[in-house]
Design a protein around this motif. Structure first.
Motif, PDB file in Angstrom:
ATOM      1  N   PRO A 186       0.845  -1.203   0.000  1.00 40.03           N
ATOM      2  CA  PRO A 186       0.000   0.000   0.000  1.00 40.03           C
ATOM      3  C   PRO A 186       0.877   1.248   0.000  1.00 40.03           C
ATOM      4  CG  PRO A 186       0.054  -0.969   2.174  1.00 40.03           C
ATOM      5  CD  PRO A 186       0.789  -1.918   1.261  1.00 40.03           C
ATOM      6  N   PRO A 187       0.360   2.348  -0.531  1.00 43.31           N
ATOM      7  CA  PRO A 187       1.161   3.568  -0.530  1.00 43.31           C
ATOM      8  C   PRO A 187       1.411   4.046   0.896  1.00 43.31           C
ATOM      9  CG  PRO A 187      -1.087   4.017  -1.238  1.00 43.31           C
ATOM     10  CD  PRO A 187      -0.948   2.531  -1.110  1.00 43.31           C
ATOM     11  N   GLY A 188       2.538   4.679   1.081  1.00 46.35           N
ATOM     12  CA  GLY A 188       2.876   5.201   2.398  1.00 46.35           C
ATOM     13  C   GLY A 188       2.202   6.540   2.619  1.00 46.35           C
ATOM     14  N   SER A 189       2.705   7.264   3.569  1.00 49.17           N
ATOM     15  CA  SER A 189       2.153   8.592   3.830  1.00 49.17           C
ATOM     16  C   SER A 189       2.507   9.511   2.661  1.00 49.17           C
ATOM     17  CB  SER A 189       2.714   9.150   5.130  1.00 49.17           C
ATOM     18  OG  SER A 189       4.085   9.456   4.960  1.00 49.17           O
ATOM     19  N   ALA A 190       1.876  10.655   2.620  1.00 49.55           N
ATOM     20  CA  ALA A 190       2.148  11.608   1.544  1.00 49.55           C
ATOM     21  C   ALA A 190       3.605  12.065   1.582  1.00 49.55           C
ATOM     22  CB  ALA A 190       1.204  12.798   1.657  1.00 49.55           C
ATOM     23  N   ALA A 191       4.174  12.197   2.767  1.00 50.45           N
ATOM     24  CA  ALA A 191       5.576  12.606   2.887  1.00 50.45           C
ATOM     25  C   ALA A 191       6.497  11.537   2.303  1.00 50.45           C
ATOM     26  CB  ALA A 191       5.932  12.874   4.342  1.00 50.45           C
ATOM     27  N   GLU A 192       6.208  10.259   2.593  1.00 48.98           N
ATOM     28  CA  GLU A 192       7.024   9.172   2.038  1.00 48.98           C
ATOM     29  C   GLU A 192       6.900   9.124   0.520  1.00 48.98           C
ATOM     30  OE1 GLU A 192       5.536   5.728   4.002  1.00 48.98           O
ATOM     31  OE2 GLU A 192       6.436   6.239   5.919  1.00 48.98           O
ATOM     32  N   GLU A 193       5.691   9.303   0.009  1.00 46.21           N
ATOM     33  CA  GLU A 193       5.479   9.286  -1.431  1.00 46.21           C
ATOM     34  C   GLU A 193       6.195  10.464  -2.094  1.00 46.21           C
ATOM     35  OE1 GLU A 193       4.000   6.807  -3.216  1.00 46.21           O
ATOM     36  OE2 GLU A 193       3.992   5.800  -1.275  1.00 46.21           O
ATOM     37  N   PHE A 194       6.176  11.645  -1.453  1.00 47.64           N
ATOM     38  CA  PHE A 194       6.874  12.802  -1.994  1.00 47.64           C
ATOM     39  C   PHE A 194       8.374  12.552  -2.013  1.00 47.64           C
ATOM     40  CE2 PHE A 194       8.620  17.179  -1.571  1.00 47.64           C
ATOM     41  CZ  PHE A 194       8.210  17.636  -2.812  1.00 47.64           C
ATOM     42  N   ARG A 195       8.888  11.936  -0.960  1.00 44.39           N
ATOM     43  CA  ARG A 195      10.308  11.601  -0.904  1.00 44.39           C
ATOM     44  C   ARG A 195      10.676  10.643  -2.043  1.00 44.39           C
ATOM     45  NH1 ARG A 195      10.742  10.152   4.281  1.00 44.39           N
ATOM     46  NH2 ARG A 195      11.419  12.209   4.882  1.00 44.39           N
ATOM     47  N   LYS A 196       9.812   9.654  -2.298  1.00 47.28           N
ATOM     48  CA  LYS A 196      10.059   8.718  -3.408  1.00 47.28           C
ATOM     49  C   LYS A 196      10.058   9.452  -4.746  1.00 47.28           C
ATOM     50  CE  LYS A 196       7.914   4.692  -1.234  1.00 47.28           C
ATOM     51  NZ  LYS A 196       6.738   3.781  -1.323  1.00 47.28           N
ATOM     52  N   LEU A 197       9.132  10.404  -4.901  1.00 49.00           N
ATOM     53  CA  LEU A 197       9.073  11.185  -6.132  1.00 49.00           C
ATOM     54  C   LEU A 197      10.352  11.996  -6.324  1.00 49.00           C
ATOM     55  CD1 LEU A 197       7.496  12.343  -8.583  1.00 49.00           C
ATOM     56  CD2 LEU A 197       6.659  14.107  -7.028  1.00 49.00           C
ATOM     57  N   VAL A 198      10.795  12.651  -5.267  1.00 53.54           N
ATOM     58  CA  VAL A 198      12.027  13.454  -5.356  1.00 53.54           C
ATOM     59  C   VAL A 198      13.207  12.551  -5.715  1.00 53.54           C
ATOM     60  CG1 VAL A 198      13.680  14.793  -3.987  1.00 53.54           C
ATOM     61  CG2 VAL A 198      11.245  15.292  -3.839  1.00 53.54           C
ATOM     62  N   ASP A 199      13.298  11.378  -5.098  1.00 55.38           N
ATOM     63  CA  ASP A 199      14.390  10.455  -5.403  1.00 55.38           C
ATOM     64  C   ASP A 199      14.332   9.975  -6.849  1.00 55.38           C
ATOM     65  OD1 ASP A 199      15.407  10.693  -2.860  1.00 55.38           O
ATOM     66  OD2 ASP A 199      14.442   8.864  -2.105  1.00 55.38           O
TER      67      ASP A 199
END
Length: 151
Positions: A36-49
């Protein structure tokens, strides 16, 4: 003959069984749909990476073979600086990203509702069609074409 009493009675057997069932259901869903997707902060971090990785791997044919390695080094440095600037914001304010994601979902729901209502009005004609001879504007001159009512 009376049934044998269990040797050990678990104090909260119902809660334990429910937790086991819930975990089994989660495992089944992970197997079927992935994690499942993580929190919005984790997803944003993945996007930045992911964006940083793509930019770092980007080859620049416009700069030529000589400027290519230097340009790649500059891109990597800019990407690292951007990640260094974004990371503390994510760490200090993880709830902000959850709130922004929720606000975005609410805006999308409001937009969808407005569009659906408008589409319903466009497609649901409860007024009878107009007589082709009837004119809406008395100043219209008859012409060779057919008048199209856009309302």
């Amino acid at each position: 003959m009376p049934a044998a009493a269990p040797s050990e009675v678990h104090a909260d057997a119902w809660a334990t069984a429910a937790a086991e069932d819930l975990e089994a259901e989660r495992a089944r869903r992970r197997a079927r749909h992935g994690a499942p997707p993580g929190s919005a902060a984790e997803e944003f971090r993945k996007l930045v990476d992911a964006v940083a990785g793509k930019l770092s791997d980007l080859q620049s044919p416009l700069l030529g073979a000589v400027a290519g390695p230097a340009a790649q080094q500059v891109v990597r440095q800019v990407v690292q600086q951007a990640k260094a600037a974004v990371e503390p914001v994510i760490e200090r304010n993880p709830d902000v990203f959850d709130h922004l994601a929720a606000a975005g979902s609410e805006l999308l729901a409001a937009y969808r509702s407005a569009v659906q209502d408008q589409e319903r009005r466009w497609t649901a004609r409860d007024t009878p069609p107009r007589d082709p001879g009837e004119r809406r504007d008395p100043g219209d001159e008859p012409g060779p074409g057919e008048r199209i009512d856009l309302d």
